[in-house]
Enzyme design. Sequence first.
Site, short mmCIF file in Angstrom:
data_model
loop_
_atom_site.label_atom_id
_atom_site.label_comp_id
_atom_site.label_asym_id
_atom_site.label_seq_id
_atom_site.Cartn_x
_atom_site.Cartn_y
_atom_site.Cartn_z
N GLU A 1 64.94 11.52 35.23
CA GLU A 1 63.52 11.25 35.44
C GLU A 1 63.25 9.79 35.73
OE1 GLU A 1 61.76 12.90 31.96
OE2 GLU A 1 61.05 14.67 33.02
N GLU B 1 39.94 1.82 2.13
CA GLU B 1 38.50 1.68 2.15
C GLU B 1 38.07 0.25 2.45
OE1 GLU B 1 35.94 4.70 -0.53
OE2 GLU B 1 36.68 2.90 -1.48
#
Lengths: 107, 576
Positions: free
Chosen positions: B74, B314
């Site tokens: 490829e 957080e």
Amino acid sequence: MKKKEEHADGTSNGTNEYVLHLFITGATPNSVRAVANIKQICEDHLKGNYQLEIIDVYQQQALAEKEQLVALPLLIRRQPLPERRLIGDMSDTEKVLKGLGFYLHGR
Amino acid sequence: MPAKSKKHSPVLKQLSKSPTGINGLDEITDGGLPAGRPTLVCGAAGSGKTLLSLEFIVRGAMQFNEPGVFMAFEEKADELIMNVASLGFDLKDLQKKGLVKLDHVHIDRTEIEETGEYDLDGLFIRLGYAIDSIGAKRVVLDTIENLFSGLDNQGILRAELRRLFGWLKEKGVTAIITGERGESSLTRQGLEEYVSDCVILLDHRVSNQISTRLLRIIKYRGSLHGTNEYPFLIDEDGISVLPVTSLLLNAPVSTQRISSGIPALDHMLGGKGFFRGSSILVSGTAGTGKTSIAAFFANESCRRKERCIYFAFEESPQQIIRNMHSIGIDLQTHIDNGLLQMNASRPTLYGLEMHLVDIHKKIKKFKPRTVILDPITNLVTVGSVSEVKSMLVRLIDFLQAEQITVLFTALSLNTIVNEQTDEGVSSLVDAWLLVRDIESNGERNRGMYIMKSRGMKHSNQVREFVITDEGLDLVDVYLGPEGVLTGSAREAQMLSEVTGAVMRTHALSRKDIEIQRKRKVLEAKIASLQEEFESVQDQLNKSYIEEDLKKEIMEKNRKQMIENRLTKNAGNGKRK
């Protein structure tokens, strides 16, 4: 006949329109057939107008990568440009001629 | 002698393996890919097939001294070199050293005319030559199915591929063949029919807009292997696969105890704190100080000169550092000393499994003794509760095996205590602290209890959890008729108790004085009675003496009179 063969195997004399390289793998059935077929086609259609070189890839393995060989036997038309690739045992004469662009040139 | 001992051990010859060097993959495959055999790696476009196979070649060359040939159908060699340069693989250098050989196979249908029977001897010769030229032990064919788009005659191709895989086995090279995933079969061209020793499937799944890469070993002949879907991560170090579940519960345990950083909490835990390598869950509603507890724990760990990783989902590290300054802990110095590592990421950065892989990797790299995840509840945004639970199970398993203590914080959304809100992990953890708001008399206070703490004596008391400038502390709460007293109610109660005490002392002293006084009165009375008695006695004595004297005198007088009479009588007689 002999003369032409010499011609085919001989060095370039500058006048050959067709430069063909046939890559084969030793004496496998496909290779043997391909050699016979291509010689026949060249004789029939390209008399005196070609140079055919037959290369046994087993003898020159490094060529495989260089020439992007995958499927064999492979015939490469070096001249005239663009380069054309034909694979198979050259048994389909129509396709070989078409692949070589012979009809185009012939007409 | 060695030959003799060999004879004695009746070890069956097992399949030899070729380690991939890829993080985690060798664990799942129990040592690597089958040596000297072809392995099929299949997956959809962009699932990481090329990278996996290339890493196999590169690591083989660099770590295991096994040169490798990478045959690309490829990408061109230059493209490949560029693509993996970002992973720190220098393919050019490896090629120069003769450890790796890249070969790009170019095949284009438009350039090729088929004129009869052919075979793929060209490919065989090419590959054989490449293998022999560097003495390769590993081969990758990426993606050989491209041949099908370049060549027409499928019959020939199939026969030739079968021959190719047989030939590769004969050559004794460990090969990876990649294949694009087909509609109904593993690969478009059914390569799995030819490669039957080991098949690995790569997948790239997107759910809730979050992608997760997964790897699964579909088959592996003659070897044990993990059968689950394993998430994997592609990052600057290449591929990391996470062997997710340790099926055995046989992690080593420690009896060593480590402090929580809050002396009063340690006291509640039998005075010594948590077990090393245990898992601790701190759950509570918003604003109850979970992060503060976590930070104290981290701080304490660093004070013991043990490394700690803090995963924050957080807040940013800077935010946490600033906030913790206000309660008297300085996390920055620990970071500067290299004892604390803070990692903050939004849970939505990647899927749950990827988080796990990421956490794994960071832990493996930093080798901490303590890990904090704050909070795990946020992970639910990227997965369901059951997924989060299964992730945490695996994380806990891993950490326990490594003897790392972990502290999770979890936000419970209900103010009413609900044991099921904590992602169902409460059954997994060794210790569970619950911090909750206690609201009364117009104020909100924090109460803490230990819901459980395996293997140690622990307090069953609710403590008031106070956050001051100096840090965290736990104060006994008051249990009164109105319930638990905290905050100002507790202080009022304490004040009233002090008042009561003062009053009592006061009353006591007054009573003492009274008694003193009474005694004095009584004593005075006793004295006066004594005096009286003495005076009576005196009087009695006096009259008694007088009586005696009178008696004596009368006696004397009587005697005198007798005498006197006797003498008078004698005189009378004479005169007569």
